[in-house]
Design a protein around this motif. Sequence first.
Motif, PDB file in Angstrom:
ATOM      1  N   LEU A  94      23.339 -70.313  50.686  1.00  0.00           N
ATOM      2  CA  LEU A  94      24.239 -69.806  51.724  1.00  0.00           C
ATOM      3  C   LEU A  94      25.705 -69.974  51.347  1.00  0.00           C
ATOM      4  CD1 LEU A  94      22.417 -71.130  54.923  1.00  0.00           C
ATOM      5  CD2 LEU A  94      22.032 -69.017  53.651  1.00  0.00           C
ATOM      6  N   ILE A  95      26.015 -71.018  50.610  1.00  0.00           N
ATOM      7  CA  ILE A  95      27.371 -71.232  50.096  1.00  0.00           C
ATOM      8  C   ILE A  95      27.260 -71.458  48.599  1.00  0.00           C
ATOM      9  CG2 ILE A  95      29.441 -72.670  50.170  1.00  0.00           C
ATOM     10  CD1 ILE A  95      28.806 -73.387  53.029  1.00  0.00           C
ATOM     11  N   GLU A 131      30.646 -77.165  48.234  1.00  0.00           N
ATOM     12  CA  GLU A 131      30.509 -76.375  47.010  1.00  0.00           C
ATOM     13  C   GLU A 131      29.241 -75.513  47.054  1.00  0.00           C
ATOM     14  OE1 GLU A 131      31.608 -75.213  42.990  1.00  0.00           O
ATOM     15  OE2 GLU A 131      32.638 -76.025  44.738  1.00  0.00           O
ATOM     16  N   TYR A 132      28.132 -76.137  47.472  1.00  0.00           N
ATOM     17  CA  TYR A 132      26.855 -75.418  47.607  1.00  0.00           C
ATOM     18  C   TYR A 132      26.152 -75.858  48.887  1.00  0.00           C
ATOM     19  CZ  TYR A 132      26.731 -73.337  42.924  1.00  0.00           C
ATOM     20  OH  TYR A 132      26.987 -72.570  41.810  1.00  0.00           O
ATOM     21  N   ALA A 133      25.546 -74.900  49.569  1.00  0.00           N
ATOM     22  CA  ALA A 133      24.665 -75.176  50.710  1.00  0.00           C
ATOM     23  C   ALA A 133      23.423 -74.318  50.523  1.00  0.00           C
ATOM     24  CB  ALA A 133      25.355 -74.854  52.031  1.00  0.00           C
ATOM     25  N   ILE A 134      22.276 -74.961  50.448  1.00  0.00           N
ATOM     26  CA  ILE A 134      21.041 -74.265  50.091  1.00  0.00           C
ATOM     27  C   ILE A 134      19.958 -74.551  51.124  1.00  0.00           C
ATOM     28  CG2 ILE A 134      19.280 -73.955  48.312  1.00  0.00           C
ATOM     29  CD1 ILE A 134      21.326 -75.147  46.314  1.00  0.00           C
ATOM     30  N   ILE A 135      19.330 -73.491  51.626  1.00  0.00           N
ATOM     31  CA  ILE A 135      18.160 -73.644  52.482  1.00  0.00           C
ATOM     32  C   ILE A 135      16.940 -73.730  51.574  1.00  0.00           C
ATOM     33  CG2 ILE A 135      16.690 -72.552  54.230  1.00  0.00           C
ATOM     34  CD1 ILE A 135      19.221 -73.548  55.397  1.00  0.00           C
ATOM     35  N   GLU A 136      16.273 -74.891  51.586  1.00  0.00           N
ATOM     36  CA  GLU A 136      15.130 -75.103  50.708  1.00  0.00           C
ATOM     37  C   GLU A 136      13.889 -74.411  51.257  1.00  0.00           C
ATOM     38  OE1 GLU A 136      15.729 -76.261  47.935  1.00  0.00           O
ATOM     39  OE2 GLU A 136      17.518 -77.498  48.121  1.00  0.00           O
ATOM     40  N   GLN A 137      12.799 -74.460  50.477  1.00  0.00           N
ATOM     41  CA  GLN A 137      11.553 -73.791  50.856  1.00  0.00           C
ATOM     42  C   GLN A 137      10.938 -74.363  52.121  1.00  0.00           C
ATOM     43  OE1 GLN A 137       9.952 -74.338  46.770  1.00  0.00           O
ATOM     44  NE2 GLN A 137       9.321 -72.210  46.932  1.00  0.00           N
ATOM     45  N   ASN A 138      11.239 -75.630  52.414  1.00  0.00           N
ATOM     46  CA  ASN A 138      10.678 -76.255  53.620  1.00  0.00           C
ATOM     47  C   ASN A 138      11.567 -76.072  54.839  1.00  0.00           C
ATOM     48  OD1 ASN A 138      12.780 -77.947  53.052  1.00  0.00           O
ATOM     49  ND2 ASN A 138      11.537 -79.750  52.656  1.00  0.00           N
ATOM     50  N   GLY A 139      12.665 -75.282  54.693  1.00  0.00           N
ATOM     51  CA  GLY A 139      13.543 -75.008  55.823  1.00  0.00           C
ATOM     52  C   GLY A 139      14.692 -75.990  55.978  1.00  0.00           C
ATOM     53  N   LYS A 140      14.708 -77.058  55.193  1.00  0.00           N
ATOM     54  CA  LYS A 140      15.786 -78.035  55.279  1.00  0.00           C
ATOM     55  C   LYS A 140      16.970 -77.587  54.421  1.00  0.00           C
ATOM     56  CE  LYS A 140      12.658 -81.922  56.108  1.00  0.00           C
ATOM     57  NZ  LYS A 140      12.208 -83.247  55.635  1.00  0.00           N
ATOM     58  N   MET A 141      18.152 -78.061  54.794  1.00  0.00           N
ATOM     59  CA  MET A 141      19.351 -77.670  54.062  1.00  0.00           C
ATOM     60  C   MET A 141      19.821 -78.785  53.135  1.00  0.00           C
ATOM     61  SD  MET A 141      23.099 -76.379  55.427  1.00  0.00           S
ATOM     62  CE  MET A 141      22.480 -74.780  55.932  1.00  0.00           C
ATOM     63  N   THR A 142      20.149 -78.399  51.913  1.00  0.00           N
ATOM     64  CA  THR A 142      20.731 -79.309  50.940  1.00  0.00           C
ATOM     65  C   THR A 142      22.202 -78.946  50.771  1.00  0.00           C
ATOM     66  OG1 THR A 142      18.626 -79.500  49.749  1.00  0.00           O
ATOM     67  CG2 THR A 142      20.615 -80.179  48.585  1.00  0.00           C
ATOM     68  N   VAL A 143      23.066 -79.943  50.855  1.00  0.00           N
ATOM     69  CA  VAL A 143      24.509 -79.701  50.780  1.00  0.00           C
ATOM     70  C   VAL A 143      25.111 -80.506  49.632  1.00  0.00           C
ATOM     71  CG1 VAL A 143      26.716 -79.900  51.984  1.00  0.00           C
ATOM     72  CG2 VAL A 143      24.660 -79.257  53.254  1.00  0.00           C
ATOM     73  N   PHE A 144      25.877 -79.811  48.774  1.00  0.00           N
ATOM     74  CA  PHE A 144      26.606 -80.461  47.685  1.00  0.00           C
ATOM     75  C   PHE A 144      28.105 -80.298  47.948  1.00  0.00           C
ATOM     76  CE2 PHE A 144      22.559 -79.194  45.824  1.00  0.00           C
ATOM     77  CZ  PHE A 144      22.160 -80.359  45.187  1.00  0.00           C
ATOM     78  N   PRO A 145      28.803 -81.384  48.252  1.00  0.00           N
ATOM     79  CA  PRO A 145      30.245 -81.283  48.504  1.00  0.00           C
ATOM     80  C   PRO A 145      31.014 -81.058  47.207  1.00  0.00           C
ATOM     81  CG  PRO A 145      29.554 -83.574  48.543  1.00  0.00           C
ATOM     82  CD  PRO A 145      28.308 -82.761  48.403  1.00  0.00           C
ATOM     83  N   LYS A 146      32.217 -80.539  47.330  1.00  0.00           N
ATOM     84  CA  LYS A 146      33.086 -80.393  46.170  1.00  0.00           C
ATOM     85  C   LYS A 146      33.434 -81.779  45.629  1.00  0.00           C
ATOM     86  CE  LYS A 146      35.116 -76.031  47.763  1.00  0.00           C
ATOM     87  NZ  LYS A 146      36.342 -75.319  48.194  1.00  0.00           N
ATOM     88  N   ARG A 147      33.673 -81.853  44.329  1.00  0.00           N
ATOM     89  CA  ARG A 147      33.921 -83.151  43.704  1.00  0.00           C
ATOM     90  C   ARG A 147      35.100 -83.886  44.343  1.00  0.00           C
ATOM     91  NH1 ARG A 147      30.255 -85.658  42.041  1.00  0.00           N
ATOM     92  NH2 ARG A 147      31.723 -86.999  40.931  1.00  0.00           N
ATOM     93  N   LEU A 148      36.060 -83.123  44.843  1.00  0.00           N
ATOM     94  CA  LEU A 148      37.225 -83.734  45.465  1.00  0.00           C
ATOM     95  C   LEU A 148      36.852 -84.536  46.698  1.00  0.00           C
ATOM     96  CD1 LEU A 148      40.335 -84.018  45.594  1.00  0.00           C
ATOM     97  CD2 LEU A 148      40.364 -81.914  46.964  1.00  0.00           C
ATOM     98  N   TYR A 149      35.785 -84.075  47.416  1.00  0.00           N
ATOM     99  CA  TYR A 149      35.382 -84.713  48.675  1.00  0.00           C
ATOM    100  C   TYR A 149      34.114 -85.558  48.536  1.00  0.00           C
ATOM    101  CZ  TYR A 149      38.617 -81.152  50.361  1.00  0.00           C
ATOM    102  OH  TYR A 149      39.717 -80.368  50.554  1.00  0.00           O
ATOM    103  N   ALA A 150      33.525 -85.574  47.341  1.00  0.00           N
ATOM    104  CA  ALA A 150      32.300 -86.349  47.127  1.00  0.00           C
ATOM    105  C   ALA A 150      32.635 -87.818  46.909  1.00  0.00           C
ATOM    106  CB  ALA A 150      31.532 -85.805  45.927  1.00  0.00           C
ATOM    107  N   GLN A 151      31.711 -88.689  47.256  1.00  0.00           N
ATOM    108  CA  GLN A 151      31.918 -90.110  47.042  1.00  0.00           C
ATOM    109  C   GLN A 151      31.904 -90.408  45.539  1.00  0.00           C
ATOM    110  OE1 GLN A 151      28.973 -92.321  49.206  1.00  0.00           O
ATOM    111  NE2 GLN A 151      29.879 -91.867  51.185  1.00  0.00           N
ATOM    112  N   PRO A 152      32.840 -91.222  45.071  1.00  0.00           N
ATOM    113  CA  PRO A 152      32.890 -91.537  43.640  1.00  0.00           C
ATOM    114  C   PRO A 152      31.667 -92.334  43.208  1.00  0.00           C
ATOM    115  CG  PRO A 152      34.382 -92.955  44.855  1.00  0.00           C
ATOM    116  CD  PRO A 152      33.887 -91.921  45.830  1.00  0.00           C
ATOM    117  N   THR A 153      31.203 -92.089  41.997  1.00  0.00           N
ATOM    118  CA  THR A 153      30.064 -92.814  41.457  1.00  0.00           C
ATOM    119  C   THR A 153      30.535 -94.119  40.826  1.00  0.00           C
ATOM    120  OG1 THR A 153      30.231 -91.732  39.298  1.00  0.00           O
ATOM    121  CG2 THR A 153      28.896 -90.632  40.992  1.00  0.00           C
TER     122      THR A 153
END
Length: 222
Positions: A94-95, A131-153
């Motif tokens: 979706l995104i 950065e990415y928003a994906i509707i998976e096969q089971n109907g749940k959404m997976t969201v990947f934030p942009k690196r600027l807003y993601a928690q540092p590793t």
Amino acid sequence: MTTILIRTIIIYIFLLTIMRIMGKRQLGELEISELVSTLLLSDIASLPITDQSIPLAYAIIPIVAITTFEVVMSVLLTKVPFFKNILSTHPAVLIRQGVVDRKEMMKNRISIDELLSELRQKNVSDISEVEYAIIEQNGKMTVFPKRLYAQPTSEELGLSPKEHGICHVLISDGRINRHGLLCTKKSEAWVLDTLKKRKTTTKEVFLMTLDDSEKVTVIKKE
């Protein structure tokens, strides 16, 4: 009433066995074919319970047939890509790279309000952070934030934290968990000795866990 009770127990035990055969995935992450099979199973199983004139075999045979078909289809979907492309759904992006795909949203009948609601449930308040928003096969959404807003590793912070693994339950509500002992390769004597050092007993413990780094956590009963 006795007949209904007995028939209910038989169908219940039979359905439990069938669902175990179908596997855990069918219980929590249903695809379209799996959802149809589950609905059919529930309807067929209820017939001999509500109508005593219907023999149990009239429910058991269709249930076995549907389960067999579902198991065979699961194998085909895993082994034969052709069947997977026809019968299985695909993840919907979706995104993509921070850009909302309106065509994909319309295709999956998802409004912008629903998308924003899903993002909020993922602790994302601003769609521009995604950065990415994906509707998976089971109907749940997976969201990947942009690196600027993601928690540092830890690697980015220059840290080397110790791996703790997962916690295994050794005592639950005053009873020793044999499966936990097997997973941690500990003996009952080791558990008792550990509790003795903490000046407590098994019956006084509500929960005792051990992780892969040998960290012991003991919570006493109130």
